[in-house]
Design a protein around this motif. Structure first.
Motif, PDB file in Angstrom:
ATOM      1  N   UNK A 130      14.428  38.771  25.327  1.00  0.00           N
ATOM      2  CA  UNK A 130      12.391  38.224  26.008  1.00  0.00           C
ATOM      3  C   UNK A 130      12.773  38.309  27.217  1.00  0.00           C
ATOM      4  N   UNK A 131      14.295  37.572  27.215  1.00  0.00           N
ATOM      5  CA  UNK A 131      14.348  36.926  29.127  1.00  0.00           C
ATOM      6  C   UNK A 131      15.808  37.969  29.066  1.00  0.00           C
ATOM      7  N   UNK A 132      15.760  38.997  29.525  1.00  0.00           N
ATOM      8  CA  UNK A 132      16.838  39.539  29.869  1.00  0.00           C
ATOM      9  C   UNK A 132      17.496  40.387  28.852  1.00  0.00           C
ATOM     10  N   UNK A 133      18.011  41.878  29.456  1.00  0.00           N
ATOM     11  CA  UNK A 133      18.139  42.808  28.666  1.00  0.00           C
ATOM     12  C   UNK A 133      19.644  42.620  27.690  1.00  0.00           C
ATOM     13  N   UNK A 134      19.209  43.046  26.259  1.00  0.00           N
ATOM     14  CA  UNK A 134      20.742  42.540  25.717  1.00  0.00           C
ATOM     15  C   UNK A 134      21.671  44.006  26.127  1.00  0.00           C
ATOM     16  N   UNK A 135      23.137  43.824  25.640  1.00  0.00           N
ATOM     17  CA  UNK A 135      24.047  44.834  25.805  1.00  0.00           C
ATOM     18  C   UNK A 135      23.950  45.988  24.248  1.00  0.00           C
ATOM     19  N   UNK A 136      23.252  46.807  25.042  1.00  0.00           N
ATOM     20  CA  UNK A 136      23.465  47.592  23.483  1.00  0.00           C
ATOM     21  C   UNK A 136      24.372  48.037  22.562  1.00  0.00           C
ATOM     22  N   UNK A 137      24.365  48.248  21.489  1.00  0.00           N
ATOM     23  CA  UNK A 137      25.094  49.033  20.411  1.00  0.00           C
ATOM     24  C   UNK A 137      26.490  50.113  21.087  1.00  0.00           C
ATOM     25  N   UNK A 138      27.406  49.791  22.135  1.00  0.00           N
ATOM     26  CA  UNK A 138      28.359  50.809  22.283  1.00  0.00           C
ATOM     27  C   UNK A 138      28.904  50.713  23.373  1.00  0.00           C
ATOM     28  N   UNK A 139      27.222  50.351  24.329  1.00  0.00           N
ATOM     29  CA  UNK A 139      27.992  50.311  25.632  1.00  0.00           C
ATOM     30  C   UNK A 139      29.014  49.027  26.340  1.00  0.00           C
ATOM     31  N   UNK A 140      29.564  49.705  27.340  1.00  0.00           N
ATOM     32  CA  UNK A 140      31.012  49.514  27.669  1.00  0.00           C
ATOM     33  C   UNK A 140      30.490  48.615  28.672  1.00  0.00           C
ATOM     34  N   UNK A 141      31.555  46.932  28.455  1.00  0.00           N
ATOM     35  CA  UNK A 141      31.073  46.050  29.818  1.00  0.00           C
ATOM     36  C   UNK A 141      32.624  45.851  30.775  1.00  0.00           C
ATOM     37  N   UNK A 142      32.157  45.764  31.859  1.00  0.00           N
ATOM     38  CA  UNK A 142      33.446  45.811  32.864  1.00  0.00           C
ATOM     39  C   UNK A 142      32.788  44.780  34.219  1.00  0.00           C
ATOM     40  N   UNK A 143      34.356  44.537  34.735  1.00  0.00           N
ATOM     41  CA  UNK A 143      33.400  43.184  36.496  1.00  0.00           C
ATOM     42  C   UNK A 143      34.485  44.379  37.304  1.00  0.00           C
ATOM     43  N   UNK A 144      33.703  44.395  38.298  1.00  0.00           N
ATOM     44  CA  UNK A 144      35.030  44.805  39.183  1.00  0.00           C
ATOM     45  C   UNK A 144      35.615  43.929  40.068  1.00  0.00           C
ATOM     46  N   UNK A 145      34.894  42.807  40.151  1.00  0.00           N
ATOM     47  CA  UNK A 145      35.824  41.798  41.454  1.00  0.00           C
ATOM     48  C   UNK A 145      35.087  40.239  41.084  1.00  0.00           C
ATOM     49  N   UNK A 146      35.833  39.473  40.870  1.00  0.00           N
ATOM     50  CA  UNK A 146      35.284  38.339  41.396  1.00  0.00           C
ATOM     51  C   UNK A 146      36.619  37.211  41.964  1.00  0.00           C
ATOM     52  N   UNK A 147      36.222  36.191  42.369  1.00  0.00           N
ATOM     53  CA  UNK A 147      36.887  34.861  43.189  1.00  0.00           C
ATOM     54  C   UNK A 147      36.939  33.775  41.964  1.00  0.00           C
ATOM     55  N   UNK A 148      37.790  33.788  41.734  1.00  0.00           N
ATOM     56  CA  UNK A 148      37.874  32.743  40.988  1.00  0.00           C
ATOM     57  C   UNK A 148      39.367  30.628  41.735  1.00  0.00           C
ATOM     58  N   UNK A 149      39.009  29.777  41.129  1.00  0.00           N
ATOM     59  CA  UNK A 149      40.236  28.464  41.852  1.00  0.00           C
ATOM     60  C   UNK A 149      39.441  27.576  42.292  1.00  0.00           C
ATOM     61  N   UNK A 150      39.610  27.063  42.865  1.00  0.00           N
ATOM     62  CA  UNK A 150      39.790  25.676  43.754  1.00  0.00           C
ATOM     63  C   UNK A 150      40.547  24.431  42.800  1.00  0.00           C
ATOM     64  N   UNK A 151      40.280  22.797  43.757  1.00  0.00           N
ATOM     65  CA  UNK A 151      40.375  21.793  42.914  1.00  0.00           C
ATOM     66  C   UNK A 151      41.251  20.853  43.688  1.00  0.00           C
ATOM     67  N   UNK A 152      40.959  19.650  43.693  1.00  0.00           N
ATOM     68  CA  UNK A 152      41.771  18.640  44.783  1.00  0.00           C
ATOM     69  C   UNK A 152      42.920  18.881  45.194  1.00  0.00           C
ATOM     70  N   UNK A 153      44.238  19.587  44.675  1.00  0.00           N
ATOM     71  CA  UNK A 153      45.811  20.735  45.071  1.00  0.00           C
ATOM     72  C   UNK A 153      45.072  21.419  46.370  1.00  0.00           C
TER      73      UNK A 153
END
Length: 733
Positions: free
Chosen positions: A427-450
């Motif tokens: 209803x709010x946003x499309x769902x991932x349909x049956x059999x559709x493959x999902x991938x992430x191309x890039x993202x950044x992670x990290x952080x902290x007081x160190x």
């Protein structure tokens, strides 16, 4: 009426025992001995004891339930924030070294990465300005100035005498290394490019990156008020700046060719993250394709060296031999360049993060609200998610929530703290349909007081072996992810503020969430007109968590003020003029004379009295009268300090001492600094603060006997005669 925690079952041990004993005649009438000595009664008492413990646990809310409450309310836990800053690269390769975007640099085991591509050249940089000379000159210097004035065809009364002032090279040296072009004779910042190589033809047409960090110290709220928060998406336009490089070609048509000024050639600004040298960042300049006329200009008349429109005079012969070119920057329409704390070449902005690429998240099931987890938590920035639809990959948009999403909108929401990626519910946003493959191309992670490492901590660039790296300034802005107790404590504030700043408490809570130790709000207060009511103006006073330079009176730097400003800008009303300002301190001194009870160590009691007074007058939590630091505008009253000192165990009483200008005997002497090193003791024994002020305890002196004058330091005892060392006896085998 306060809300009370519901108790699901409040029966005590005695009530459980009595209830069990009362049921004996019903279920076992033949059991007639109900005394404590009966073994059956002992078993019932044991059961009642265990039952009371179970009911206690039953009334507690486990952490798993608290997390479920947070999920139901849609309140994510705050992720870690990365530390950022500038580094500079050095190389000896004549052709330079390309440092690509996302290149790793290390501070020990803490990883950082560059945010943009930079070419490291075998050059260095030294910044300078022309400082006016105001003091009286000696005879030899006057003669030199006269000869230089005559060489340019002017009298000594018409010239503007200057000395070359170097700076912004060692920003962490004691006292700082700030270079302020506003105090120069021409409002211009000069940069000398240095190199040990004789031939720099490889730089022809290349890009040179200069890192610029303005002075971080904001001394007063009036200075900060000149740069108010602009508003979300309404950053003030960058002021114009003109970059030029000096040539060895003299200006044509000069009256005296021997003293002619050089031609300055304009440079193209390829990139600028400093907003016109108003904030920290990198300026990228493109050098001319032909460097044959670029160099150090030397006039034919040596008396005219450094005069007129030439580069500043260099008196250091060692530095003079290494300079290969001169750059300068100024405001074409007038105005001075801001004071610089650091000016370096081959600079790059870095962030404590790691870039991950190409992760396969799974296959869709057609269910609403599907969730897939990334390999790394602590996500920074946007996540590029692709979904395979009918044989082709479609990029889905990363949004904050699904409240504005339609049925067919390809939106995903990422929980940054846990790294969970979710789709809509149909209803709010499309769902991932049956059999559709999902991938992430890039993202950044990290952080902290160190990541808040000190200067010179970043020293390794494993992905760039032909260059070295170092950070001249500390990294700032890193913070750890939010803990569950802190997230639970934030729920009431979330319901009050709803992520918007309207009331004074909204501004305070949101500002403290932006990474400061304490924030106070002054409604209808403008820093430039503090004694007048300013409709529509809100000023937020902030204190940093740590200030090594001023531990007892912490002051926020420009970076922290800008950070809070950006956080509040997108949450305030559009009609509100917002100022984020540093605290204003009133310097005070306290002197105490104590009488110690017998059996207590005088030195220990003295130190405890000093500690109690420092904590009472401290500006940061958890100290102060109510645990939030000394309140803004609250007067400092000597009897209140006396009451705190008398609570120290071992203090019998405060030794009375005469107060200057009055016949009263007091136990604590209080004074404020009216001039540098001058202390004034008010007869009222109180110091009234303005509504925007807090005290800074500059000196506290605690002695046995009568109190000393405030501000006077107790010197160690000196020997009666000259000190003579005595060698240790020689060891004889």
């Amino acid at each position: 009426m306060p809300l009370r925690t519901p108790v699901l079952d409040d029966r005590s041990y005695a009530q459980l025992r009595d209830e069990l004993v009362a049921r004996i005649p019903v279920f076992a009438p033949e059991w007639t001995d109900h005394n404590p000595s009966d073994p059956g009664i002992t078993l019932l008492e044991l059961f009642a004891f265990l039952g009371e413990n179970l009911l206690y646990r039953f009334n507690q809310i486990p952490d798993a339930t608290k997390v479920a409450f947070l999920d139901l309310l849609g309140i994510p836990m705050l992720p870690a924030t990365p530390a950022t800053g500038l580094v500079r690269f050095e190389t000896k390769e004549p052709a330079g070294v390309l440092v690509e975007q996302h290149t790793r640099v290390l501070a020990g085991d803490v990883p950082f990465q560059t945010l943009r591509e930079v070419t490291a050249w075998p050059i260095g940089a030294r910044a300078a300005i022309r400082m006016p000379v105001t003091e009286e000159l000696d005879r030899e210097t006057l003669e030199y100035v006269g000869r230089a004035a005559a060489a340019v065809g002017a009298s000594t009364t018409e010239i503007r005498a200057y000395r070359t002032s170097w700076g912004a090279y060692e920003p962490m040296k004691p006292g700082g290394d700030v270079l302020d072009p506003a105090t120069s004779i021409d409002g211009t910042l000069y940069v000398a490019l240095t190199s040990a190589l004789p031939d720099l033809t490889a730089l022809a047409g290349g890009r040179v990156t200069l890192g610029f960090v303005p002075e971080s110290d904001v001394p007063t709220m009036q200075v900060r008020a000149l740069d108010p928060c602009a508003g979300e998406g309404q950053a003030p336009p960058s002021p114009p700046m003109e970059w030029q490089v000096a040539t060895v070609v003299p200006v044509a048509g000069a009256a005296d060719p021997a003293t002619a000024d050089p031609i300055w050639r304009a440079l193209d600004v390829v990139g600028d993250t400093t907003a016109g040298l108003t904030g920290p960042g990198v300026v990228e300049l493109r050098l001319p394709a032909d460097l044959s006329d670029i160099g150090v200009y030397v006039p034919a008349d040596p008396e005219a060296l450094g005069a007129g429109d030439q580069p500043p005079l260099v008196e250091d012969t060692e530095l003079q031999r290494t300079i290969v070119a001169w750059l300068r920057v100024f405001r074409p329409g007038g105005g001075a360049i801001p004071a610089a704390e650091s000016v370096v070449v081959n600079a790059a902005a870095v962030e404590q993060s790691v870039t991950s690429t190409a992760e396969f998240l799974g296959v869709g099931t057609g269910e609403p609200g599907q969730t897939r987890s990334l390999v790394h938590a602590g996500v920074l920035g946007d996540v590029v998610v692709d979904v395979e639809e009918q044989g082709r990959w479609v990029t889905w948009e990363h949004v904050d929530d699904f409240r504005a999403s339609g049925i067919d909108d390809r939106h995903v929401v990422v929980d940054r703290e846990s790294g969970a990626v979710s789709c809509g519910d149909g209803r709010r946003g499309r769902v991932w349909q049956v059999g559709e493959r999902i991938r992430v191309r890039s993202y950044r992670s990290g952080g902290g007081a160190a990541g808040n490492v000190g200067p010179l901590a970043i020293k390794a660039a494993p992905d760039c072996p032909k260059a070295t790296v170092v950070n001249d300034l500390p990294m700032r802005g890193g913070a750890d992810a939010e803990r569950l107790p802190d997230a639970m404590a934030r729920i009431p504030a979330e319901f009050r503020t709803r992520d918007r700043a309207v009331t004074a408490s909204d501004f305070r809570e949101l500002a403290e969430r932006a990474g400061v130790a304490r924030a106070e709000v002054l409604p209808l207060f403008h820093p430039l007109t503090p004694h007048e009511t300013a409709p529509g103006v809100v000023s937020v006073v902030v204190w940093p968590r740590v200030d090594v330079a001023h531990p007892t009176a912490p002051r926020p730097d420009r970076v922290l003020l800008d950070q809070v400003c950006r956080y509040l800008d997108c949450r305030r009303l559009v009609t509100t003029e917002l100022h984020v300002i540093p605290p204003t301190y009133r310097r005070i001194a306290v002197s105490v004379g104590v009488t110690v009870l017998p059996g207590h160590g005088a030195e220990a009691v003295r130190r405890w009295v000093e500690r109690v007074l420092r904590q009472l007058l401290a500006p940061l939590p958890p100290y102060g009268p109510a645990g939030r630091g000394w309140p803004l505008g609250r007067r400092v009253f000597a009897p209140e300090l006396e009451a705190a000192a008398l609570q120290v165990e071992g203090v019998e009483y405060l030794t009375p001492s005469p107060m200057p200008g009055s016949g009263c005997l007091v136990g604590i002497r209080l004074a404020e600094e009216t001039a540098p090193g001058v202390w004034s003791e008010p007869l009222s024994r109180s110091i009234d603060l303005e509504a925007w002020e807090v005290p800074e305890l500059v000196a506290v002196t605690v002695v046995q006997g009568e109190a000393l004058p405030p501000g006077q330091v107790v010197d160690p005892p000196t020997p009666t005669g000259p000190a003579v060392p005595v060698r240790s006896p020689l060891e004889v085998c």
